[in-house]
Design an enzyme around this catalytic site. Structure first.
Site, PDB file in Angstrom:
ATOM      1  N   ARG A  89       0.818  -1.206   0.000  1.00  0.00           N
ATOM      2  CA  ARG A  89       0.000   0.000   0.000  1.00  0.00           C
ATOM      3  C   ARG A  89       0.858   1.264   0.000  1.00  0.00           C
ATOM      4  NH1 ARG A  89      -4.928  -2.167   2.178  1.00  0.00           N
ATOM      5  NH2 ARG A  89      -6.596  -0.674   2.446  1.00  0.00           N
ATOM      6  N   ARG A 128     -21.384  -2.326   2.773  1.00  0.00           N
ATOM      7  CA  ARG A 128     -20.635  -3.362   3.470  1.00  0.00           C
ATOM      8  C   ARG A 128     -20.657  -3.089   4.974  1.00  0.00           C
ATOM      9  NH1 ARG A 128     -14.493  -4.416   1.680  1.00  0.00           N
ATOM     10  NH2 ARG A 128     -14.076  -2.641   3.027  1.00  0.00           N
ATOM     11  N   ARG A 134     -18.433  -3.721  10.099  1.00  0.00           N
ATOM     12  CA  ARG A 134     -17.048  -3.226  10.168  1.00  0.00           C
ATOM     13  C   ARG A 134     -17.049  -1.732  10.484  1.00  0.00           C
ATOM     14  NH1 ARG A 134     -12.815  -4.486   5.324  1.00  0.00           N
ATOM     15  NH2 ARG A 134     -11.932  -2.454   5.856  1.00  0.00           N
ATOM     16  N   ARG A 146      -9.952   7.254   3.992  1.00  0.00           N
ATOM     17  CA  ARG A 146      -9.267   6.092   3.411  1.00  0.00           C
ATOM     18  C   ARG A 146      -9.038   6.298   1.915  1.00  0.00           C
ATOM     19  NH1 ARG A 146     -13.419   2.055   5.475  1.00  0.00           N
ATOM     20  NH2 ARG A 146     -12.538   0.513   4.060  1.00  0.00           N
TER      21      ARG A 146
HETATM   22  P1  ADP Z   1     -10.021  -1.652   2.407  1.00  0.00           P
HETATM   23  O1  ADP Z   1      -9.200  -2.094   1.223  1.00  0.00           O
HETATM   24  O2  ADP Z   1     -11.463  -1.882   2.207  1.00  0.00           O
HETATM   25  O3  ADP Z   1      -9.680  -0.276   2.914  1.00  0.00           O
HETATM   26  P2  ADP Z   1      -8.545  -3.448   4.158  1.00  0.00           P
HETATM   27  O4  ADP Z   1      -9.258  -4.528   4.848  1.00  0.00           O
HETATM   28  O5  ADP Z   1      -7.570  -3.787   3.098  1.00  0.00           O
HETATM   29  O6  ADP Z   1      -9.719  -2.554   3.646  1.00  0.00           O
HETATM   30  O7  ADP Z   1      -7.766  -2.527   5.226  1.00  0.00           O
HETATM   31  C1  ADP Z   1      -8.396  -1.957   6.349  1.00  0.00           C
HETATM   32  C2  ADP Z   1      -7.419  -1.050   7.104  1.00  0.00           C
HETATM   33  O8  ADP Z   1      -6.270  -1.811   7.545  1.00  0.00           O
HETATM   34  C3  ADP Z   1      -6.812   0.096   6.271  1.00  0.00           C
HETATM   35  O9  ADP Z   1      -7.642   1.244   6.251  1.00  0.00           O
HETATM   36  C4  ADP Z   1      -5.483   0.336   7.026  1.00  0.00           C
HETATM   37  O10 ADP Z   1      -5.679   1.080   8.209  1.00  0.00           O
HETATM   38  C5  ADP Z   1      -5.057  -1.058   7.434  1.00  0.00           C
HETATM   39  N1  ADP Z   1      -4.174  -1.682   6.433  1.00  0.00           N
HETATM   40  C6  ADP Z   1      -4.486  -2.765   5.653  1.00  0.00           C
HETATM   41  N2  ADP Z   1      -3.454  -3.079   4.858  1.00  0.00           N
HETATM   42  C7  ADP Z   1      -2.462  -2.185   5.116  1.00  0.00           C
HETATM   43  C8  ADP Z   1      -1.140  -1.970   4.612  1.00  0.00           C
HETATM   44  N3  ADP Z   1      -0.626  -2.747   3.655  1.00  0.00           N
HETATM   45  N4  ADP Z   1      -0.408  -0.947   5.118  1.00  0.00           N
HETATM   46  C9  ADP Z   1      -0.903  -0.173   6.086  1.00  0.00           C
HETATM   47  N5  ADP Z   1      -2.138  -0.293   6.598  1.00  0.00           N
HETATM   48  C10 ADP Z   1      -2.914  -1.296   6.130  1.00  0.00           C
END
Ligand code: ADP
Length: 191
Positions: A89, A128, A134, A146
């Site tokens: 990310r 969702r 969630r 986000r």
């Molecule tokens: P979405 O793609 O729907 O935002 P995720 O389930 O992938 O949901 O992620 C939820 C939260 O978890 C993100 O908003 C972030 O805070 C954290 N997160 C997930 N993956 C990462 C990552 N690779 N690096 C940093 N934070 C992460």
């Protein structure tokens, strides 16, 4: 090995499509969001630290998620390949992933990126939130943050893979099966 980065903004359908892809290609699913939520539910130290960021829609620090992925790669020795969902990310995470995979004599095969317009993302996430409960999907401010964080910190990861000729954009609007066929078509051309 077939190692796929499934990319896209929050709400673009990565979780839904991952489930179908792991079944078709026999891959291991590594979702940092899922792993973090499991840590949170188990109330581990890592989970407690991560919650502070997740509740605001901010990214969890790189060293935390990179460590998590490193451990998961070690736990899954002999496999056909991985789907990385919600990771990398940031550009630092992308660099760290290349290093981790190189240490296992493998690499990312390609990145497929789901394209979905802003209004559609917000609509899907709120839906969702209602269905799953969630917390980060129930508050419009958190959702908008986000998506902002996605554009600021995550979208640059596209250039990282584009520079390596591994970036493939996919139209993420349509039925689940239509989008799945678009993904498979691209993956089949490169596996
Ligand atoms: P979405 O793609 O729907 O935002 P995720 O389930 O992938 O949901 O992620 C939820 C939260 O978890 C993100 O908003 C972030 O805070 C954290 N997160 C997930 N993956 C990462 C990552 N690779 N690096 C940093 N934070 C992460």
């Amino acid at each position: 090995m077939l190692n796929v980065v499934l990319f896209g903004p929050p709400g673009s359908g990565k979780g839904t499509q991952s489930a179908k892809l792991i079944e078709k290609y026999g891959l291991v699913h590594l979702s940092t969001g899922d792993i973090l939520r499991a840590e949170l539910a188990a109330q581990t130290e890592l989970g407690k630290e991560a919650k502070r960021y997740m509740d605001k829609g901010e990214l969890v620090p790189d060293h935390v998620v990179i460590g998590m992925i490193g451990r998961k790669l070690d736990e899954n020795g002999k496999v056909n390949g991985f789907i990385f969902d919600g990771f990398p990310r940031t550009t630092s995470q992308a660099e760290a992933l290349d290093t981790l995979l190189a240490g296992k004599n493998t690499s990312i095969t390609l990145m497929v990126a789901l394209d979905v317009p802003h209004e559609e993302l917000v609509k899907r996430l709120l839906n969702r939130g209602k269905e799953s409960g969630r917390a980060d999907d129930q508050n419009v401010e958190v959702i908008e943050n986000r998506i902002r964080v996605y554009h600021r910190e995550t979208a640059p990861v596209i250039q990282y893979y584009e520079a390596r000729n591994k970036f493939y954009p996919i139209n993420g609007v349509g039925s689940i099966d239509e989008i799945f066929s678009r993904l498979c078509e691209v993956i089949d051309r490169h596996k």
